[in-house]
Design an enzyme around this catalytic site. Structure first.
Site, PDB file in Angstrom:
ATOM      1  N   ALA A   1      -8.178   5.161   4.471  1.00 31.61           N
ATOM      2  CA  ALA A   1      -7.025   6.037   3.297  1.00 31.61           C
ATOM      3  C   ALA A   1      -6.630   5.296   2.340  1.00 31.61           C
ATOM      4  O   ALA A   1      -5.596   5.983   1.771  1.00 31.61           O
ATOM      5  CB  ALA A   1      -7.129   7.133   3.847  1.00 31.61           C
TER       6      ALA A   1
ATOM      7  N   HIS B   1      -5.276   2.895  -0.876  1.00 30.89           N
ATOM      8  CA  HIS B   1      -5.003   2.929  -2.329  1.00 30.89           C
ATOM      9  C   HIS B   1      -4.307   1.893  -2.810  1.00 30.89           C
ATOM     10  O   HIS B   1      -3.895   0.606  -2.232  1.00 30.89           O
ATOM     11  CB  HIS B   1      -4.021   4.259  -2.662  1.00 30.89           C
ATOM     12  CG  HIS B   1      -3.472   4.651  -1.981  1.00 30.89           C
ATOM     13  ND1 HIS B   1      -1.522   4.152  -2.351  1.00 30.89           N
ATOM     14  CD2 HIS B   1      -2.749   5.587  -0.291  1.00 30.89           C
ATOM     15  CE1 HIS B   1      -0.711   4.516  -1.070  1.00 30.89           C
ATOM     16  NE2 HIS B   1      -1.417   5.472  -0.610  1.00 30.89           N
TER      17      HIS B   1
ATOM     18  N   HIS C   1      -1.130   0.042  -1.428  1.00 27.08           N
ATOM     19  CA  HIS C   1      -1.237  -0.272  -0.387  1.00 27.08           C
ATOM     20  C   HIS C   1      -2.418  -1.618  -0.149  1.00 27.08           C
ATOM     21  O   HIS C   1      -1.539  -2.831   0.112  1.00 27.08           O
ATOM     22  CB  HIS C   1      -2.603   0.184   0.967  1.00 27.08           C
ATOM     23  CG  HIS C   1      -1.881   1.323   1.461  1.00 27.08           C
ATOM     24  ND1 HIS C   1      -2.789   2.872   0.792  1.00 27.08           N
ATOM     25  CD2 HIS C   1      -1.880   2.205   2.291  1.00 27.08           C
ATOM     26  CE1 HIS C   1      -2.716   3.561   1.880  1.00 27.08           C
ATOM     27  NE2 HIS C   1      -2.054   2.678   2.970  1.00 27.08           N
TER      28      HIS C   1
ATOM     29  N   GLN D   1       1.834   9.227  16.037  1.00 30.79           N
ATOM     30  CA  GLN D   1       2.841   9.608  15.164  1.00 30.79           C
ATOM     31  C   GLN D   1       2.479  11.304  14.150  1.00 30.79           C
ATOM     32  O   GLN D   1       3.499  11.163  13.561  1.00 30.79           O
ATOM     33  CB  GLN D   1       2.873   8.797  14.382  1.00 30.79           C
ATOM     34  CG  GLN D   1       2.450   8.750  13.156  1.00 30.79           C
ATOM     35  CD  GLN D   1       1.922   7.195  12.641  1.00 30.79           C
ATOM     36  OE1 GLN D   1       2.077   5.860  13.383  1.00 30.79           O
ATOM     37  NE2 GLN D   1       2.355   7.127  11.519  1.00 30.79           N
TER      38      GLN D   1
ATOM     39  N   GLY E   1       6.000  -0.002   2.354  1.00 32.61           N
ATOM     40  CA  GLY E   1       6.366   0.856   1.459  1.00 32.61           C
ATOM     41  C   GLY E   1       7.759   1.940   1.337  1.00 32.61           C
ATOM     42  O   GLY E   1       7.613   2.307   2.117  1.00 32.61           O
ATOM     43  N   GLU E   2       8.543   1.603   0.326  1.00 33.63           N
ATOM     44  CA  GLU E   2       9.766   2.317   0.294  1.00 33.63           C
ATOM     45  C   GLU E   2       9.646   4.108   0.372  1.00 33.63           C
ATOM     46  O   GLU E   2      10.348   4.825   0.512  1.00 33.63           O
ATOM     47  CB  GLU E   2      10.397   1.741  -0.934  1.00 33.63           C
ATOM     48  CG  GLU E   2      11.272   0.547  -0.485  1.00 33.63           C
ATOM     49  CD  GLU E   2      12.504   0.211  -1.455  1.00 33.63           C
ATOM     50  OE1 GLU E   2      12.504   0.853  -1.901  1.00 33.63           O
ATOM     51  OE2 GLU E   2      13.028  -1.328  -1.161  1.00 33.63           O
ATOM     52  N   LYS E   3       8.299   4.056   0.145  1.00 37.86           N
ATOM     53  CA  LYS E   3       8.282   6.180   0.184  1.00 37.86           C
ATOM     54  C   LYS E   3       8.195   6.211   1.194  1.00 37.86           C
ATOM     55  O   LYS E   3       9.058   7.189   1.188  1.00 37.86           O
ATOM     56  CB  LYS E   3       6.705   5.860  -0.258  1.00 37.86           C
ATOM     57  CG  LYS E   3       6.401   7.370  -0.796  1.00 37.86           C
ATOM     58  CD  LYS E   3       5.267   8.466  -0.286  1.00 37.86           C
ATOM     59  CE  LYS E   3       3.956   7.703   0.189  1.00 37.86           C
ATOM     60  NZ  LYS E   3       4.214   8.528   1.400  1.00 37.86           N
ATOM     61  N   ASP E   4       8.199   5.932   1.961  1.00 40.69           N
ATOM     62  CA  ASP E   4       8.253   6.648   3.899  1.00 40.69           C
ATOM     63  C   ASP E   4       9.755   5.434   4.053  1.00 40.69           C
ATOM     64  O   ASP E   4      10.608   4.410   5.088  1.00 40.69           O
ATOM     65  CB  ASP E   4       7.593   5.770   4.436  1.00 40.69           C
ATOM     66  CG  ASP E   4       6.286   6.625   4.467  1.00 40.69           C
ATOM     67  OD1 ASP E   4       6.394   7.823   4.650  1.00 40.69           O
ATOM     68  OD2 ASP E   4       5.104   5.418   3.814  1.00 40.69           O
TER      69      ASP E   4
ATOM     70  N   MET F   1       2.410   7.308  -4.817  1.00 39.44           N
ATOM     71  CA  MET F   1       0.877   7.307  -4.252  1.00 39.44           C
ATOM     72  C   MET F   1       0.934   7.477  -3.046  1.00 39.44           C
ATOM     73  O   MET F   1       1.535   6.825  -2.503  1.00 39.44           O
ATOM     74  CB  MET F   1       0.429   5.754  -4.593  1.00 39.44           C
ATOM     75  CG  MET F   1      -0.003   5.634  -5.815  1.00 39.44           C
ATOM     76  SD  MET F   1      -1.780   4.564  -6.594  1.00 39.44           S
ATOM     77  CE  MET F   1      -1.810   4.747  -7.995  1.00 39.44           C
TER      78      MET F   1
END
Length: 279
Positions: free
Chosen positions: A31, A33, A36, A60, A147-150, A184
């Site tokens: 998925a 975007h 990624h 997970q 990514g630093e979102k997680d 995102m």
């Protein structure tokens, strides 16, 4: 771009590469975007070959319905990967990865797994550790990009690599945002129009919290954020926390030598969104 579904096939291809070829690795659950793609573009600049995995990891997901509803868009993903000149795609089945035993390994992440997301998603990080460790063993990259979102996941993977003495450098990459600030995420596509319109409030609040953190105590900022979300009928705050970047422990008192980050999880209808900001 070469696409492999079997562990043996992708390992043989990697083994055939010229000695000294550097491999950058971007693990994904598909998925895809622009967030990624930004990871892949950075990996392309820093490595000779880029490998991307596309695998929706069942271990997970703490809720079966989330696994079932997770968007699976392999044809679109492959088209996007080709567009950014990805070299190798590894898209295995669950049975190929887990050999008919879809269970998580138990990890000790030195307490990082018990903070924030760990309080709300039982077993989640054991699942993350299991699949990332397995993929590192298969691909054997020099560098891996996340990514630093997680951000909590990023720190947990760094901890796992260190504890298991794995020869891979973990590279954290800036959060990629929509023009209105929303981080995102593959989940964004599942937002209703009204929830999508409301969602940028998350990042707006994080930015204001960062400003307030300059002059106010951490607990005052937390109270302010909680009150702001009480005024938002379309968004339900699950948690807001201010924590040390290394330990992920909630801070009570500010220390000028301490790197802190604000973390947030919000429900927009049925869709759970997370974000964070460095303070």
């Amino acid at each position: 771009m070469l696409v492999f579904a079997k562990i043996k096939s992708v390992q043989e291809k990697i083994k055939s590469l010229k000695k000294g070829t550097t491999i950058g690795f971007v693990p994904t659950m598909g998925a895809l975007h622009k967030g990624h793609l930004s990871l892949i573009e950075r990996a392309k600049k820093e490595n000779d070959i880029v490998v991307v995995s596309v695998f929706v990891n069942p271990t997970q997901f703490d809720k079966q319905e989330d696994l079932i509803n997770y968007p699976k868009t392999i044809d679109k993903d492959l088209s996007l990967l080709k567009g950014v000149f990805c070299d190798i795609v590894f898209a295995p089945s669950a049975n190929e990865i887990y050999a008919n035993n879809i269970t998580s390994q138990a990890f000790n992440f030195d307490g990082l797994e018990h903070q924030m997301e760990g309080k709300f998603r039982e077993g989640h990080f054991n699942g993350v550790g299991t699949i990332v460790k397995r993929l590192f063993e298969i691909v054997k990259p020099k560098k891996a990009y996340f990514g630093e979102k997680d951000f909590q996941q990023l720190q947990i993977i760094r901890n796992m690599v260190k504890n298991h003495k794995m020869p891979v450098k973990i590279v954290g990459c800036d959060i990629y945002r929509e023009e209105d600030g929303l981080a995102m995420s593959s989940r964004n596509a599942r937002l209703t129009e009204s929830h999508r319109d409301a969602a940028p409030f998350i990042y707006k609040t994080l930015k204001e919290a960062k400003m307030k953190f300059g002059t106010k105590r951490a607990l005052e900022v937390i109270d302010w954020v909680e009150n702001e979300f009480k005024k938002q009928p379309l968004l339900e705050l699950e948690y807001f926390d201010i924590a040390d970047e290394e330990t992920l422990q909630t801070i009570k008192n500010k220390n000028p030598n301490q790197k802190c980050r604000a973390f947030i999880a919000v429900f927009a209808g049925e869709i759970r969104l997370i974000d964070n900001i460095s303070l």
